[in-house]
Design a protein around this motif. Sequence first.
Motif, PDB file in Angstrom:
ATOM      1  N   LYS A   1       0.821  -1.207   0.000  1.00 12.49           N
ATOM      2  CA  LYS A   1       0.000   0.000   0.000  1.00 12.49           C
ATOM      3  C   LYS A   1       0.858   1.261   0.000  1.00 12.49           C
ATOM      4  CE  LYS A   1      -4.221  -1.752   0.938  1.00 12.49           C
ATOM      5  NZ  LYS A   1      -5.542  -1.370   0.671  1.00 12.49           N
ATOM      6  N   ASN A   2       2.017   1.195   0.620  1.00 10.72           N
ATOM      7  CA  ASN A   2       2.848   2.368   0.777  1.00 10.72           C
ATOM      8  C   ASN A   2       4.308   1.936   0.607  1.00 10.72           C
ATOM      9  OD1 ASN A   2       4.441   4.433   1.932  1.00 10.72           O
ATOM     10  ND2 ASN A   2       2.666   5.183   3.052  1.00 10.72           N
ATOM     11  N   MET A   3       4.865   2.221  -0.545  1.00 11.55           N
ATOM     12  CA  MET A   3       6.194   1.714  -0.861  1.00 11.55           C
ATOM     13  C   MET A   3       7.277   2.250   0.064  1.00 11.55           C
ATOM     14  SD  MET A   3       5.940   1.646  -5.013  1.00 11.55           S
ATOM     15  CE  MET A   3       7.700   1.634  -5.183  1.00 11.55           C
ATOM     16  N   LEU A   4       7.225   3.523   0.392  1.00  8.37           N
ATOM     17  CA  LEU A   4       8.264   4.119   1.226  1.00  8.37           C
ATOM     18  C   LEU A   4       8.218   3.562   2.652  1.00  8.37           C
ATOM     19  CD1 LEU A   4      10.590   6.055   1.064  1.00  8.37           C
ATOM     20  CD2 LEU A   4       9.041   7.926   1.547  1.00  8.37           C
ATOM     21  N   THR A   5       7.026   3.425   3.189  1.00  5.00           N
ATOM     22  CA  THR A   5       6.882   2.847   4.528  1.00  5.00           C
ATOM     23  C   THR A   5       7.363   1.399   4.533  1.00  5.00           C
ATOM     24  OG1 THR A   5       4.996   4.277   4.997  1.00  5.00           O
ATOM     25  CG2 THR A   5       5.264   2.360   6.402  1.00  5.00           C
ATOM     26  N   ASP A   6       7.025   0.659   3.485  1.00  4.62           N
ATOM     27  CA  ASP A   6       7.491  -0.730   3.376  1.00  4.62           C
ATOM     28  C   ASP A   6       9.015  -0.785   3.317  1.00  4.62           C
ATOM     29  OD1 ASP A   6       4.883  -1.551   3.353  1.00  4.62           O
ATOM     30  OD2 ASP A   6       4.803  -1.921   1.186  1.00  4.62           O
ATOM     31  N   GLU A   7       9.601   0.132   2.549  1.00  2.22           N
ATOM     32  CA  GLU A   7      11.059   0.173   2.409  1.00  2.22           C
ATOM     33  C   GLU A   7      11.726   0.460   3.752  1.00  2.22           C
ATOM     34  OE1 GLU A   7      14.328   2.894   0.045  1.00  2.22           O
ATOM     35  OE2 GLU A   7      12.320   2.737  -0.798  1.00  2.22           O
ATOM     36  N   ILE A   8      11.169   1.405   4.502  1.00  6.26           N
ATOM     37  CA  ILE A   8      11.720   1.760   5.813  1.00  6.26           C
ATOM     38  C   ILE A   8      11.581   0.578   6.780  1.00  6.26           C
ATOM     39  CG2 ILE A   8      11.373   3.240   7.844  1.00  6.26           C
ATOM     40  CD1 ILE A   8      10.659   5.502   5.787  1.00  6.26           C
TER      41      ILE A   8
ATOM     42  N   ALA B   1      14.122  -2.055   5.857  1.00  3.50           N
ATOM     43  CA  ALA B   1      15.464  -1.620   6.266  1.00  3.50           C
ATOM     44  C   ALA B   1      15.635  -1.764   7.774  1.00  3.50           C
ATOM     45  CB  ALA B   1      15.698  -0.175   5.832  1.00  3.50           C
ATOM     46  N   LEU B   2      14.569  -1.481   8.532  1.00  5.40           N
ATOM     47  CA  LEU B   2      14.621  -1.629   9.983  1.00  5.40           C
ATOM     48  C   LEU B   2      14.850  -3.095  10.364  1.00  5.40           C
ATOM     49  CD1 LEU B   2      14.373  -0.547  12.856  1.00  5.40           C
ATOM     50  CD2 LEU B   2      11.886  -0.735  12.630  1.00  5.40           C
TER      51      LEU B   2
ATOM     52  N   THR C   1      19.411   1.222  13.310  1.00  5.10           N
ATOM     53  CA  THR C   1      18.175   0.755  13.943  1.00  5.10           C
ATOM     54  C   THR C   1      17.496   1.894  14.689  1.00  5.10           C
ATOM     55  OG1 THR C   1      19.066  -1.471  14.173  1.00  5.10           O
ATOM     56  CG2 THR C   1      17.196  -0.916  15.573  1.00  5.10           C
ATOM     57  N   SER C   2      18.268   2.633  15.444  1.00  9.13           N
ATOM     58  CA  SER C   2      17.722   3.755  16.205  1.00  9.13           C
ATOM     59  C   SER C   2      17.111   4.814  15.290  1.00  9.13           C
ATOM     60  CB  SER C   2      18.827   4.375  17.063  1.00  9.13           C
ATOM     61  OG  SER C   2      18.363   5.540  17.691  1.00  9.13           O
ATOM     62  N   ALA C   3      17.815   5.177  14.233  1.00 13.27           N
ATOM     63  CA  ALA C   3      17.317   6.193  13.302  1.00 13.27           C
ATOM     64  C   ALA C   3      16.038   5.724  12.613  1.00 13.27           C
ATOM     65  CB  ALA C   3      18.390   6.521  12.268  1.00 13.27           C
ATOM     66  N   LEU C   4      16.026   4.479  12.174  1.00 14.77           N
ATOM     67  CA  LEU C   4      14.843   3.953  11.486  1.00 14.77           C
ATOM     68  C   LEU C   4      13.657   3.806  12.439  1.00 14.77           C
ATOM     69  CD1 LEU C   4      16.568   1.346   9.164  1.00 14.77           C
ATOM     70  CD2 LEU C   4      15.524   3.515   8.488  1.00 14.77           C
ATOM     71  N   ARG C   5      13.941   3.485  13.691  1.00 10.75           N
ATOM     72  CA  ARG C   5      12.852   3.421  14.684  1.00 10.75           C
ATOM     73  C   ARG C   5      12.254   4.801  14.910  1.00 10.75           C
ATOM     74  NH1 ARG C   5      15.386  -0.840  18.998  1.00 10.75           N
ATOM     75  NH2 ARG C   5      14.455  -2.690  18.059  1.00 10.75           N
ATOM     76  N   ASN C   6      13.102   5.833  14.936  1.00 13.36           N
ATOM     77  CA  ASN C   6      12.602   7.204  15.086  1.00 13.36           C
ATOM     78  C   ASN C   6      11.715   7.588  13.909  1.00 13.36           C
ATOM     79  OD1 ASN C   6      13.880   7.651  17.525  1.00 13.36           O
ATOM     80  ND2 ASN C   6      15.694   8.559  16.599  1.00 13.36           N
TER      81      ASN C   6
ATOM     82  N   ASN D   1      22.017  11.711   7.779  1.00  7.06           N
ATOM     83  CA  ASN D   1      22.401  10.996   6.554  1.00  7.06           C
ATOM     84  C   ASN D   1      21.442   9.845   6.255  1.00  7.06           C
ATOM     85  OD1 ASN D   1      24.597  12.681   6.140  1.00  7.06           O
ATOM     86  ND2 ASN D   1      26.008  11.330   7.209  1.00  7.06           N
ATOM     87  N   ILE D   2      21.006   9.164   7.290  1.00  3.85           N
ATOM     88  CA  ILE D   2      20.053   8.065   7.114  1.00  3.85           C
ATOM     89  C   ILE D   2      18.707   8.603   6.633  1.00  3.85           C
ATOM     90  CG2 ILE D   2      18.746   6.267   8.329  1.00  3.85           C
ATOM     91  CD1 ILE D   2      21.327   6.009  10.148  1.00  3.85           C
ATOM     92  N   ILE D   3      18.236   9.672   7.253  1.00  7.00           N
ATOM     93  CA  ILE D   3      16.961  10.280   6.851  1.00  7.00           C
ATOM     94  C   ILE D   3      17.033  10.759   5.407  1.00  7.00           C
ATOM     95  CG2 ILE D   3      15.413  12.244   7.242  1.00  7.00           C
ATOM     96  CD1 ILE D   3      16.201  11.976  10.269  1.00  7.00           C
ATOM     97  N   GLU D   4      18.132  11.433   5.069  1.00  6.42           N
ATOM     98  CA  GLU D   4      18.275  11.973   3.714  1.00  6.42           C
ATOM     99  C   GLU D   4      18.386  10.877   2.653  1.00  6.42           C
ATOM    100  OE1 GLU D   4      21.539  14.737   4.065  1.00  6.42           O
ATOM    101  OE2 GLU D   4      20.159  16.401   4.451  1.00  6.42           O
ATOM    102  N   SER D   5      18.781   9.685   3.058  1.00  2.00           N
ATOM    103  CA  SER D   5      18.864   8.594   2.084  1.00  2.00           C
ATOM    104  C   SER D   5      17.479   8.204   1.557  1.00  2.00           C
ATOM    105  CB  SER D   5      19.578   7.386   2.685  1.00  2.00           C
ATOM    106  OG  SER D   5      18.760   6.743   3.639  1.00  2.00           O
TER     107      SER D   5
END
Length: 166
Positions: A18-25, A28-29, A41-46, A103-107
């Motif tokens: 349903k949501n490609m970006l959320t699935d990707e995140i 990755a988590l 892990t911490s950045a992706l959890r945030n 850097n993780i967010i900007e990726s």
Amino acid sequence: MKICGKFLWNILIIEKGKNMLTDEISEALKNAMKSKDEKLTSALRNIRAKIIEAQKKDISKQVSDAEVMSILTKLAKERKQSIDMYQQGNRQDLVDAETCELNIIESYLPKQLSEADIETRVKELIAENNFATVKDMGKSIKAFNEKYPGMADGKTLSEIVKRNLG
């Protein structure tokens, strides 16, 4: 089927496909957790927490990729402000941590355009839509953001549009 507590938002947020970006995140988590990469892990959890927070505001609908992009943009802006504050306070350890998270967010964000590219595209939009005065500034910024979502910082875009309309 009874859904309650913390399981409700997990099911609503992570509907596959349903949501490609959320699935990707989320994927990755999972991978970061498996590889025991604590910073990632911490950045992706945030990031995921902010997405879940947005979902809780309106449980009846799925968070779109555009909304996720907006969340990521806000998070990046917050990190940049934190980095500036920590640099002023001579806290290099915190600067490094925030830079890593930025850097993780900007990726997950689209590549930012250079000022020259923004200038060129703004001029094209102004010509296409016959924007002439500073009164058309809001319309031109909206048109730019619709055509090139997330590809320019709001402050930079605003300055360039103002310069070209004024």
